[in-house]
Enzyme design. Structure first.
Site, PDB file in Angstrom:
ATOM      1  CE  LYS A 286      -0.339   4.616   8.939  1.00  0.00           C
ATOM      2  NZ  LYS A 286      -0.559   3.649   7.805  1.00  0.00           N
TER       3      LYS A 286
ATOM      4  NE  ARG B  75      -0.897   4.287  -1.699  1.00  0.00           N
ATOM      5  CZ  ARG B  75      -1.159   4.930  -0.498  1.00  0.00           C
ATOM      6  NH1 ARG B  75      -2.188   5.327  -0.409  1.00  0.00           N
ATOM      7  NH2 ARG B  75      -0.059   5.414   0.224  1.00  0.00           N
TER       8      ARG B  75
ATOM      9  CB  SER C 130      -6.658   3.279   5.499  1.00  0.00           C
ATOM     10  OG  SER C 130      -6.247   2.016   4.983  1.00  0.00           O
TER      11      SER C 130
ATOM     12  CG  HIS D 163      -5.230  -2.308   1.215  1.00  0.00           C
ATOM     13  ND1 HIS D 163      -6.175  -1.677   2.208  1.00  0.00           N
ATOM     14  CD2 HIS D 163      -3.964  -1.629   1.560  1.00  0.00           C
ATOM     15  CE1 HIS D 163      -5.415  -0.719   2.982  1.00  0.00           C
ATOM     16  NE2 HIS D 163      -3.823  -0.693   2.458  1.00  0.00           N
TER      17      HIS D 163
END
Ligand code: COA
Length: 158
Positions: A44, A93, A131, A20
């Site tokens: 989440k 990514r 994460s 990040h």
């Protein structure tokens, strides 16, 4: 063109990672102001509270002058309208990110036709990072120091 040219980098950042930070740093060189916008992701279960994630991000970006960190709730498109910013920053990514990002970019544009999403690629060292992976490695006693800012590693060590 909107006057302020603030670009918004949204995410749940649970926790913020070096990936990040890499995107924030790159974005800070492209736009006069970057607003890192932290929110809850409704699908989440977050480990860190919204306040803690904002605090960790603020510490992590303290040496980058044109970055500010805020939290928001509700639709991202509404938040952008409220602050009169129409540029979204997202990291890509790997190819696997593309479909989800494509869908989100088009949906945000559907919700507000002025929104443009700018995709940045993180350093290749961070293409595998997420994460959840950081949380799993930390929970199983692995080293996370090279994956996250120092303040985040300290938080896990507490
Ligand atoms: N480096 C490292 N990790 C990265 C990364 C990078 N450059 N970019 C993304 N990731 C990781 C994130 O940490 C996250 O990991 P996790 O799934 O293990 O938690 C994962 O990749 C997915 O990231 P992202 O797609 O950014 O999800 P998010 O939960 O962080 O953010 C929101 C999604 C918050 C931007 C989106 O849900 C949102 O806009 N919510 C507001 C409500 C709304 O408007 N909904 C409609 C959207 S069209």
């Amino acid at each position: 063109m909107n006057k302020k040219v603030s670009a918004v980098y949204p995410g749940s950042f649970d926790p913020p990672t070096n990936g990040h930070l890499d995107i924030i740093t790159r974005a800070s060189r492209l736009f006069p102001e970057i607003i890192v916008a932290v929110t809850e992701n409704s699908v989440k279960n977050h480990m860190f509270s919204l306040e803690k994630r904002v605090e960790l991000l603020k510490k992590s970006v303290s040496d980058i002058k044109n970055v500010k960190v805020i939290s928001f709730s509700g639709l991202l498109a509404d938040y952008l309208e409220k602050i009169d910013s129409f540029i979204l920053i997202r990291g890509l990514r790997a190819l696997s990110d593309f479909e989800y990002e494509f869908q989100m970019a088009l949906m945000n544009r559907k919700l507000n036709k002025n929104i443009e999403t700018v995709f940045l690629m993180p350093d290749q060292d961070y293409t595998f990072l997420s994460s959840s992976m950081v949380k799993e490695i930390a929970a199983l006693g692995g080293k996370i120091e090279e994956l996250v800012p120092e303040c985040v590693a300290d938080e896990f060590n507490k």
